[in-house]
Design a protein around this motif. Structure first.
Motif, mmCIF file in Angstrom:
data_model
loop_
_atom_site.group_PDB
_atom_site.id
_atom_site.type_symbol
_atom_site.label_atom_id
_atom_site.label_comp_id
_atom_site.label_asym_id
_atom_site.label_seq_id
_atom_site.Cartn_x
_atom_site.Cartn_y
_atom_site.Cartn_z
ATOM 1 N N GLU A 3 -8.793 -1.614 8.006
ATOM 2 C CA GLU A 3 -8.732 -0.732 9.172
ATOM 3 C C GLU A 3 -7.419 0.041 9.199
ATOM 4 O O GLU A 3 -7.398 1.238 9.496
ATOM 5 C CB GLU A 3 -8.902 -1.525 10.465
ATOM 6 C CG GLU A 3 -10.317 -2.002 10.707
ATOM 7 C CD GLU A 3 -10.442 -2.862 11.965
ATOM 8 O OE1 GLU A 3 -9.430 -3.044 12.683
ATOM 9 O OE2 GLU A 3 -11.549 -3.351 12.220
ATOM 10 N N LEU A 11 -5.541 0.854 6.653
ATOM 11 C CA LEU A 11 -5.595 1.870 5.603
ATOM 12 C C LEU A 11 -6.462 3.053 6.022
ATOM 13 O O LEU A 11 -6.130 4.205 5.749
ATOM 14 C CB LEU A 11 -6.102 1.265 4.297
ATOM 15 C CG LEU A 11 -5.122 0.321 3.587
ATOM 16 C CD1 LEU A 11 -5.805 -0.333 2.388
ATOM 17 C CD2 LEU A 11 -3.887 1.072 3.144
ATOM 18 N N GLU A 12 -7.559 2.772 6.710
ATOM 19 C CA GLU A 12 -8.423 3.852 7.188
ATOM 20 C C GLU A 12 -7.707 4.695 8.230
ATOM 21 O O GLU A 12 -7.813 5.924 8.224
ATOM 22 C CB GLU A 12 -9.722 3.287 7.755
ATOM 23 C CG GLU A 12 -10.660 2.768 6.680
ATOM 24 C CD GLU A 12 -11.892 2.076 7.254
ATOM 25 O OE1 GLU A 12 -11.992 1.920 8.493
ATOM 26 O OE2 GLU A 12 -12.756 1.681 6.452
ATOM 27 N N TYR A 13 -6.943 4.043 9.132
ATOM 28 C CA TYR A 13 -6.162 4.783 10.129
ATOM 29 C C TYR A 13 -5.108 5.654 9.444
ATOM 30 O O TYR A 13 -4.888 6.804 9.836
ATOM 31 C CB TYR A 13 -5.476 3.833 11.106
ATOM 32 C CG TYR A 13 -6.402 3.155 12.079
ATOM 33 C CD1 TYR A 13 -7.451 3.839 12.686
ATOM 34 C CD2 TYR A 13 -6.223 1.821 12.419
ATOM 35 C CE1 TYR A 13 -8.294 3.216 13.581
ATOM 36 C CE2 TYR A 13 -7.060 1.184 13.314
ATOM 37 C CZ TYR A 13 -8.097 1.885 13.894
ATOM 38 O OH TYR A 13 -8.933 1.272 14.785
ATOM 39 N N ALA A 14 -4.471 5.112 8.423
ATOM 40 C CA ALA A 14 -3.449 5.872 7.694
ATOM 41 C C ALA A 14 -4.070 7.079 6.992
ATOM 42 O O ALA A 14 -3.504 8.178 7.007
ATOM 43 C CB ALA A 14 -2.734 4.974 6.685
ATOM 44 N N GLU A 15 -5.218 6.881 6.375
ATOM 45 C CA GLU A 15 -5.905 7.998 5.710
ATOM 46 C C GLU A 15 -6.332 9.045 6.726
ATOM 47 O O GLU A 15 -6.235 10.252 6.469
ATOM 48 C CB GLU A 15 -7.105 7.486 4.925
ATOM 49 C CG GLU A 15 -6.728 6.726 3.669
ATOM 50 C CD GLU A 15 -7.929 6.113 2.961
ATOM 51 O OE1 GLU A 15 -9.080 6.353 3.396
ATOM 52 O OE2 GLU A 15 -7.712 5.406 1.964
ATOM 53 N N ASP A 16 -6.792 8.600 7.899
ATOM 54 C CA ASP A 16 -7.186 9.531 8.949
ATOM 55 C C ASP A 16 -5.977 10.325 9.437
ATOM 56 O O ASP A 16 -6.067 11.542 9.644
ATOM 57 C CB ASP A 16 -7.835 8.763 10.099
ATOM 58 C CG ASP A 16 -8.407 9.682 11.161
ATOM 59 O OD1 ASP A 16 -9.071 10.674 10.794
ATOM 60 O OD2 ASP A 16 -8.177 9.414 12.364
ATOM 61 N N ALA A 54 -3.262 10.997 7.713
ATOM 62 C CA ALA A 54 -2.893 11.922 6.636
ATOM 63 C C ALA A 54 -3.807 13.150 6.647
ATOM 64 O O ALA A 54 -3.333 14.279 6.485
ATOM 65 C CB ALA A 54 -2.959 11.211 5.287
ATOM 66 N N LYS A 55 -5.099 12.946 6.850
ATOM 67 C CA LYS A 55 -6.040 14.075 6.910
ATOM 68 C C LYS A 55 -5.716 14.985 8.083
ATOM 69 O O LYS A 55 -5.766 16.214 7.958
ATOM 70 C CB LYS A 55 -7.478 13.565 7.023
ATOM 71 C CG LYS A 55 -8.029 12.997 5.742
ATOM 72 C CD LYS A 55 -9.438 12.459 5.933
ATOM 73 C CE LYS A 55 -9.913 11.740 4.680
ATOM 74 N NZ LYS A 55 -11.220 11.085 4.885
ATOM 75 N N LYS A 56 -5.377 14.388 9.223
ATOM 76 C CA LYS A 56 -5.040 15.194 10.402
ATOM 77 C C LYS A 56 -3.770 16.003 10.161
ATOM 78 O O LYS A 56 -3.675 17.155 10.588
ATOM 79 C CB LYS A 56 -4.898 14.304 11.631
ATOM 80 C CG LYS A 56 -6.225 13.789 12.134
ATOM 81 C CD LYS A 56 -6.073 12.893 13.332
ATOM 82 C CE LYS A 56 -7.451 12.419 13.783
ATOM 83 N NZ LYS A 56 -7.393 11.489 14.898
#
Length: 148
Positions: free
Chosen positions: A9, A11-16, A18-20
């Protein structure tokens, strides 16, 4: 290291995040300025000229003021740097780069602060350094006089 649900979770928040950031107006402006800088023949000529002089400058710095071309090279490098920095595409790119770096520094400080107020976040920006003794953001290994 085991992959737990919590880590996945995070890592998913971090990727999200980064995308933002990549989709932000600041990142878009950065990419536009980078494209314009790379597309400008005049700006690229100034950058190439400065890089060539930088090689000469590095050679002169080995001997300092005792090098026979010291004054000439020092004068030329200052003029070339000024000419390059005053180019509108270079100036716009540097401003966009600084704005994006500021956003990334702010995010780093927020993430580090969310973990602990004692987390050291090397922003390289004294605005984000919260204490006078370089307790966060120093990264110089104590060279600045702090007790790192």
């Amino acid at each position: 290291m085991l992959a737990t649900t919590e880590r996945v979770e995070l890592l998913e928040y971090a990727e999200d995040l980064a995308k933002k950031i990549l989709q932000s107006d600041l990142a878009e402006q950065y990419h536009i300025c980078l494209y314009k800088l790379q597309s400008s023949d005049e700006a690229q000529r100034k950058i190439r000229h400065f890089v060539r002089l930088k090689d000469q400058y590095d050679e002169v710095q080995r001997f300092g003021k005792y090098h026979p071309d010291y004054k000439r090279v020092m004068s030329q490098i200052r003029e070339a740097k000024r000419e390059m920095d005053l180019d509108p595409y270079v100036a716009a790119f540097k401003m966009a780069e600084n704005d994006l770096q500021s956003l990334l520094d702010q995010v780093s400080v927020l993430v580090g602060g969310a973990v602990s107020k004692h987390i050291k976040v090397p922003t390289g920006n004294p605005f984000f350094d919260t204490s006078s003794s370089c307790s966060s953001g120093c990264g110089s290994g104590g060279a600045c006089g702090c007790s790192a």
